[in-house]
Design a protein around this motif. Structure first.
Motif, PDB file in Angstrom:
ATOM      1  N   GLY A  96       0.803  -1.207   0.000  1.00 23.32           N
ATOM      2  CA  GLY A  96       0.000   0.000   0.000  1.00 23.32           C
ATOM      3  C   GLY A  96       0.839   1.261   0.000  1.00 23.32           C
ATOM      4  N   LEU A  97       1.893   1.274   0.807  1.00 25.20           N
ATOM      5  CA  LEU A  97       2.782   2.443   0.842  1.00 25.20           C
ATOM      6  C   LEU A  97       3.505   2.622  -0.495  1.00 25.20           C
ATOM      7  CD1 LEU A  97       4.288   2.114   4.434  1.00 25.20           C
ATOM      8  CD2 LEU A  97       2.880   3.997   3.589  1.00 25.20           C
ATOM      9  N   ALA A  98       3.887   1.521  -1.120  1.00 28.17           N
ATOM     10  CA  ALA A  98       4.556   1.608  -2.420  1.00 28.17           C
ATOM     11  C   ALA A  98       3.614   2.202  -3.469  1.00 28.17           C
ATOM     12  CB  ALA A  98       5.038   0.221  -2.856  1.00 28.17           C
ATOM     13  N   GLU A  99       2.347   1.795  -3.440  1.00 24.47           N
ATOM     14  CA  GLU A  99       1.380   2.339  -4.392  1.00 24.47           C
ATOM     15  C   GLU A  99       1.100   3.809  -4.110  1.00 24.47           C
ATOM     16  OE1 GLU A  99      -1.396   2.727  -7.470  1.00 24.47           O
ATOM     17  OE2 GLU A  99       0.260   1.336  -7.117  1.00 24.47           O
ATOM     18  N   ALA A 100       1.012   4.180  -2.832  1.00 25.10           N
ATOM     19  CA  ALA A 100       0.810   5.589  -2.482  1.00 25.10           C
ATOM     20  C   ALA A 100       1.988   6.437  -2.962  1.00 25.10           C
ATOM     21  CB  ALA A 100       0.626   5.738  -0.977  1.00 25.10           C
ATOM     22  N   THR A 101       3.205   5.927  -2.786  1.00 28.61           N
ATOM     23  CA  THR A 101       4.400   6.650  -3.237  1.00 28.61           C
ATOM     24  C   THR A 101       4.376   6.844  -4.740  1.00 28.61           C
ATOM     25  OG1 THR A 101       5.667   5.690  -1.402  1.00 28.61           O
ATOM     26  CG2 THR A 101       6.916   6.651  -3.213  1.00 28.61           C
ATOM     27  N   ARG A 102       4.002   5.806  -5.470  1.00 27.39           N
ATOM     28  CA  ARG A 102       3.942   5.902  -6.929  1.00 27.39           C
ATOM     29  C   ARG A 102       2.953   6.981  -7.363  1.00 27.39           C
ATOM     30  NH1 ARG A 102       1.137   4.388 -11.306  1.00 27.39           N
ATOM     31  NH2 ARG A 102      -0.607   3.617 -10.053  1.00 27.39           N
ATOM     32  N   ARG A 103       1.799   7.009  -6.715  1.00 25.57           N
ATOM     33  CA  ARG A 103       0.780   7.987  -7.087  1.00 25.57           C
ATOM     34  C   ARG A 103       1.204   9.417  -6.760  1.00 25.57           C
ATOM     35  NH1 ARG A 103      -5.181   5.685  -6.592  1.00 25.57           N
ATOM     36  NH2 ARG A 103      -4.850   3.581  -7.408  1.00 25.57           N
ATOM     37  N   VAL A 104       1.858   9.601  -5.617  1.00 23.97           N
ATOM     38  CA  VAL A 104       2.329  10.938  -5.257  1.00 23.97           C
ATOM     39  C   VAL A 104       3.385  11.410  -6.251  1.00 23.97           C
ATOM     40  CG1 VAL A 104       3.536  12.292  -3.511  1.00 23.97           C
ATOM     41  CG2 VAL A 104       1.764  10.675  -2.823  1.00 23.97           C
ATOM     42  N   SER A 105       4.281  10.516  -6.656  1.00 23.63           N
ATOM     43  CA  SER A 105       5.347  10.897  -7.586  1.00 23.63           C
ATOM     44  C   SER A 105       4.789  11.347  -8.930  1.00 23.63           C
ATOM     45  CB  SER A 105       6.319   9.730  -7.789  1.00 23.63           C
ATOM     46  OG  SER A 105       5.708   8.665  -8.495  1.00 23.63           O
ATOM     47  N   ILE A 106       3.645  10.778  -9.347  1.00 29.12           N
ATOM     48  CA  ILE A 106       3.035  11.148 -10.623  1.00 29.12           C
ATOM     49  C   ILE A 106       2.387  12.522 -10.544  1.00 29.12           C
ATOM     50  CG2 ILE A 106       1.165  10.575 -12.237  1.00 29.12           C
ATOM     51  CD1 ILE A 106       1.734   7.619 -11.618  1.00 29.12           C
ATOM     52  N   ARG A 107       1.740  12.820  -9.407  1.00 26.69           N
ATOM     53  CA  ARG A 107       0.936  14.044  -9.308  1.00 26.69           C
ATOM     54  C   ARG A 107       1.645  15.211  -8.637  1.00 26.69           C
ATOM     55  NH1 ARG A 107      -1.823   9.691  -9.678  1.00 26.69           N
ATOM     56  NH2 ARG A 107      -3.797   9.620 -10.819  1.00 26.69           N
ATOM     57  N   ALA A 108       2.735  14.953  -7.932  1.00 31.18           N
ATOM     58  CA  ALA A 108       3.437  16.032  -7.232  1.00 31.18           C
ATOM     59  C   ALA A 108       3.883  17.164  -8.158  1.00 31.18           C
ATOM     60  CB  ALA A 108       4.625  15.458  -6.470  1.00 31.18           C
ATOM     61  N   PRO A 109       4.409  16.880  -9.370  1.00 34.20           N
ATOM     62  CA  PRO A 109       4.870  17.982 -10.226  1.00 34.20           C
ATOM     63  C   PRO A 109       3.777  18.965 -10.619  1.00 34.20           C
ATOM     64  CG  PRO A 109       5.794  15.890 -10.965  1.00 34.20           C
ATOM     65  CD  PRO A 109       4.744  15.567  -9.953  1.00 34.20           C
ATOM     66  N   HIS A 110       2.503  18.555 -10.550  1.00 34.03           N
ATOM     67  CA  HIS A 110       1.412  19.443 -10.946  1.00 34.03           C
ATOM     68  C   HIS A 110       1.025  20.426  -9.840  1.00 34.03           C
ATOM     69  CE1 HIS A 110       0.949  16.994 -14.510  1.00 34.03           C
ATOM     70  NE2 HIS A 110       0.869  15.908 -13.759  1.00 34.03           N
ATOM     71  N   GLY A 111       1.438  20.158  -8.614  1.00 34.42           N
ATOM     72  CA  GLY A 111       1.235  21.103  -7.528  1.00 34.42           C
ATOM     73  C   GLY A 111      -0.177  21.261  -7.034  1.00 34.42           C
ATOM     74  N   ASP A 112      -1.040  20.283  -7.265  1.00 32.04           N
ATOM     75  CA  ASP A 112      -2.441  20.371  -6.830  1.00 32.04           C
ATOM     76  C   ASP A 112      -2.644  19.425  -5.650  1.00 32.04           C
ATOM     77  OD1 ASP A 112      -5.148  20.367  -6.431  1.00 32.04           O
ATOM     78  OD2 ASP A 112      -5.685  19.886  -8.504  1.00 32.04           O
ATOM     79  N   PRO A 113      -2.737  19.960  -4.416  1.00 28.88           N
ATOM     80  CA  PRO A 113      -2.852  19.071  -3.256  1.00 28.88           C
ATOM     81  C   PRO A 113      -4.145  18.267  -3.229  1.00 28.88           C
ATOM     82  CG  PRO A 113      -3.212  21.352  -2.606  1.00 28.88           C
ATOM     83  CD  PRO A 113      -2.739  21.376  -4.030  1.00 28.88           C
ATOM     84  N   ALA A 114      -5.238  18.833  -3.764  1.00 30.21           N
ATOM     85  CA  ALA A 114      -6.496  18.090  -3.780  1.00 30.21           C
ATOM     86  C   ALA A 114      -6.375  16.853  -4.668  1.00 30.21           C
ATOM     87  CB  ALA A 114      -7.633  18.990  -4.269  1.00 30.21           C
ATOM     88  N   ALA A 115      -5.690  16.998  -5.815  1.00 28.45           N
ATOM     89  CA  ALA A 115      -5.493  15.856  -6.708  1.00 28.45           C
ATOM     90  C   ALA A 115      -4.582  14.816  -6.071  1.00 28.45           C
ATOM     91  CB  ALA A 115      -4.911  16.332  -8.034  1.00 28.45           C
ATOM     92  N   VAL A 116      -3.560  15.280  -5.352  1.00 29.87           N
ATOM     93  CA  VAL A 116      -2.656  14.352  -4.675  1.00 29.87           C
ATOM     94  C   VAL A 116      -3.412  13.585  -3.587  1.00 29.87           C
ATOM     95  CG1 VAL A 116      -0.598  14.161  -3.219  1.00 29.87           C
ATOM     96  CG2 VAL A 116      -0.605  15.736  -5.169  1.00 29.87           C
ATOM     97  N   ALA A 117      -4.187  14.314  -2.775  1.00 31.00           N
ATOM     98  CA  ALA A 117      -4.943  13.667  -1.698  1.00 31.00           C
ATOM     99  C   ALA A 117      -5.937  12.663  -2.256  1.00 31.00           C
ATOM    100  CB  ALA A 117      -5.664  14.717  -0.857  1.00 31.00           C
TER     101      ALA A 117
END
Length: 278
Positions: A226-247
């Motif tokens: 689960g943590l590995a999947e969460a990390t993968r998703r954060v890495s994809i969306r972090a560059p866009h700078g939208d915290p709602a999308a990351v959450a």
């Protein structure tokens, strides 16, 4: 020689009477449990903040999903508030147990952390004082927690953990990982406990995410997956700078784990350009 009297036959009326009594007992028990669940849900809803603090260059968003079974409501929380010196603080945690008692204890922790943070800026000291405060009320419950403080002058994120699972981070240059910082035991367990502080200068744009184990652990997923999947998703969306999308993306992991527990997330997104002086 004595013969036993044959057992008395049970009439239809007897069966109906017994069935009616058992049904009434079951209905009363169900109504009582439903009332407890509704109360826990109301407590949870009222105690979670309506909004999180925002600063130039730092944006925050949160997500929360109740347990899939009503008996498991009430344990997780998130919070964010501005401190007297202009910095902002965020906390996220998970109370042992569920139901009304856990929801009420969650409220005590949230208020306790806010009160202590106004006089103790260091996250480790905040957790240490809050720990002793919670022990003084002798509730018999404990909670895991992570407490963050962001300083808009130094552009530094400092954090301390009390038995909580690691956060997830990613930066705009493609780096990502788990924030497996040193920590102490959960709040409400040992008096006088100390909590190490980790300080992160935010030198690149990116995201830092806190989450509860209900997001990343369940019947379908071990917590590591689960943590590995969460990390993968954060890495994809972090560059866009939208915290709602990351959450939202991180909260989506819970759908794959088959979670039965509460699930909560706080996502912080920060800009390199807004950083204070070197």
């Amino acid at each position: 020689m004595f013969r036993r009297r044959p057992p008395r036959s049970v009439s239809a009326d007897d069966l109906l009477t017994t069935l009616g009594r058992l049904t009434a007992q079951a209905r009363a028990g169900a109504e009582l449990q439903r009332a407890r669940v509704e109360l826990a849900q109301a407590l949870q809803r009222e105690m979670l903040p309506a909004a999180l603090p925002q600063l130039p260059g730092l944006r925050a968003a949160a997500g929360y999903a109740p347990a899939r079974h009503g008996l498991d409501i009430g344990g997780d929380w998130y919070d964010g508030f501005t401190l007297p010196d202009g910095s902002v603080a965020f906390s996220l945690g998970d109370v042992q147990g569920h139901d009304v008692e856990a929801a009420a204890f969650m409220g005590q922790i949230r208020i306790g952390l806010r009160a202590v943070a106004t006089v103790a800026a260091d996250p480790g000291e905040v957790l240490s004082r809050a720990n002793d405060l919670l022990l003084s009320v002798d509730s018999g419950l404990f909670a895991t927690c992570t407490f963050l403080r962001f300083d808009p002058v130094t552009w530094e994120l400092s954090s301390a953990r009390a038995g909580h699972i690691p956060g997830v981070w990613a930066t705009s240059d493609g780096r990502c990982g788990l924030a497996e910082d040193a920590g102490g035991v959960p709040l409400g367990v040992l008096p006088g406990e100390t909590y190490p502080v980790t300080r992160r200068p935010l030198t690149k744009a990116g995201a830092f995410v806190l989450l509860t184990d209900g997001v990343v652990e369940g019947p379908s997923f071990p917590i590591e997956a689960g943590l590995a999947e969460a990390t993968r998703r954060v890495s994809i969306r972090a560059p866009h700078g939208d915290p709602a999308a990351v959450a939202e993306a991180v909260m989506g992991v819970a759908e794959f784990t088959g979670h039965a527990d509460d699930a909560a997330v706080i996502a912080l997104c920060f800009d390199r350009a807004a950083r204070g002086p070197e």
